[in-house]
Design an enzyme around this catalytic site. Structure first.
Site, PDB file in Angstrom:
ATOM      1  N   ASP A  13       0.834  -1.354   0.173  1.00  0.00           N
ATOM      2  CA  ASP A  13       0.094   0.041  -0.059  1.00  0.00           C
ATOM      3  C   ASP A  13       1.065   1.155  -0.019  1.00  0.00           C
ATOM      4  OD1 ASP A  13      -2.241   1.652   0.368  1.00  0.00           O
ATOM      5  OD2 ASP A  13      -1.675   1.751   2.373  1.00  0.00           O
ATOM      6  N   ASP A  15       0.094   5.046   1.044  1.00  0.00           N
ATOM      7  CA  ASP A  15       0.205   6.024   2.341  1.00  0.00           C
ATOM      8  C   ASP A  15      -0.134   5.257   3.758  1.00  0.00           C
ATOM      9  OD1 ASP A  15      -1.036   8.998   1.107  1.00  0.00           O
ATOM     10  OD2 ASP A  15      -1.412   7.160  -0.073  1.00  0.00           O
ATOM     11  N   ASP A 172      -1.562  -0.906   5.835  1.00  0.00           N
ATOM     12  CA  ASP A 172      -1.940  -0.485   7.118  1.00  0.00           C
ATOM     13  C   ASP A 172      -3.314   0.042   7.450  1.00  0.00           C
ATOM     14  OD1 ASP A 172      -2.182   1.927   5.455  1.00  0.00           O
ATOM     15  OD2 ASP A 172      -1.950   3.342   7.263  1.00  0.00           O
TER      16      ASP A 172
END
Length: 226
Positions: A13, A15, A172
């Site tokens: 991922d 960000d 996250d």
């Protein structure tokens, strides 16, 4: 995949996993609040919302919901401010550079699957000189269904010609882990990222968890072969 099965690729991922983009978002969110006569929000409050995207940031900053009067105008203003402030304070998370160097040395392709539009993702990667190293970048522009749907992850695998069940995805957010599972991948939670306080990562049923990016390389070395 078994505990020591071959690893063909690693996907991240963007960000909150590969890049710490929160400082730039915090600046533009507070610029927008200042424009409307509001005081600055605490950095950590903004940081915890970054992974949810621009709409969530507007809700946080102005207590408006999508569909409310003025919401879309504010969202577009925020995106315009952000487009002028890409990769100013954004950096790789500590330890990520070593992970990417290691993957390059092992000739293991790595890529990015993000819900961030290509309009913003590409210039950031170029600014950080990651665009020539990243083997694949899949953005919402490229798919019909975004994460947690597995379409973007499966497209990334197709582009770099690797098997999903021999690929690891790091994220996250709960949707990252769900997308990885839906694609048949092994998943790693980046606990150092933008974790929402009301959604503990222990409940996400990921395969692995890391508290710091420096933990990624030894984890991959322990559980996979190349």
């Amino acid at each position: 995949m078994t505990a020591t099965s071959p690893l063909q690729a690693v996907l991240f991922d963007l960000d909150g996993t590969l890049l710490d983009t929160a400082p730039d978002f915090a600046i533009v969110v507070n610029q927008l609040r200042q424009r409307y006569g509001k005081t600055a929000l605490d950095y950590h409050t903004i940081r915890a919302t970054v992974s949810q995207g621009a709409s969530a940031l507007i809700t946080l900053a102005f207590q408006l919901q999508q569909g409310d009067e003025g919401f879309e105008t504010l969202r577009q203003e925020l995106l315009h401010l952000y487009s002028q402030h890409l990769a100013v304070e954004t950096v790789l998370f500590p330890g990520i550079s070593d992970v990417l160097d290691w993957l390059d040395r092992k000739q293991l392709p790595w890529g990015i699957v993000t819900n961030k539009p290509r309009l913003y993702a590409e210039p950031i990667l170029e600014s950080l000189q990651l665009n020539t190293r990243c083997h694949v970048l899949v953005c919402p522009d490229d798919v019909t269904h975004t994460k947690p749907n597995p379409e973007s992850l499966l497209l990334a695998c197709k582009k770099i010609q690797c098997a999903a069940n021999h690929t690891v995805y790091l994220g996250d957010h709960r949707r990252d882990i769900e997308a990885g599972h839906n694609a048949g991948m092994k998943t790693i939670v980046a606990n150092y990222g933008y974790i929402e306080p009301n959604d503990p990562t222990k409940n996400w049923q990921a395969d692995f968890y890391v508290d710091h990016a420096r933990d990624i390389k030894p984890l991959l070395a322990l559980h996979f072969t190349y």
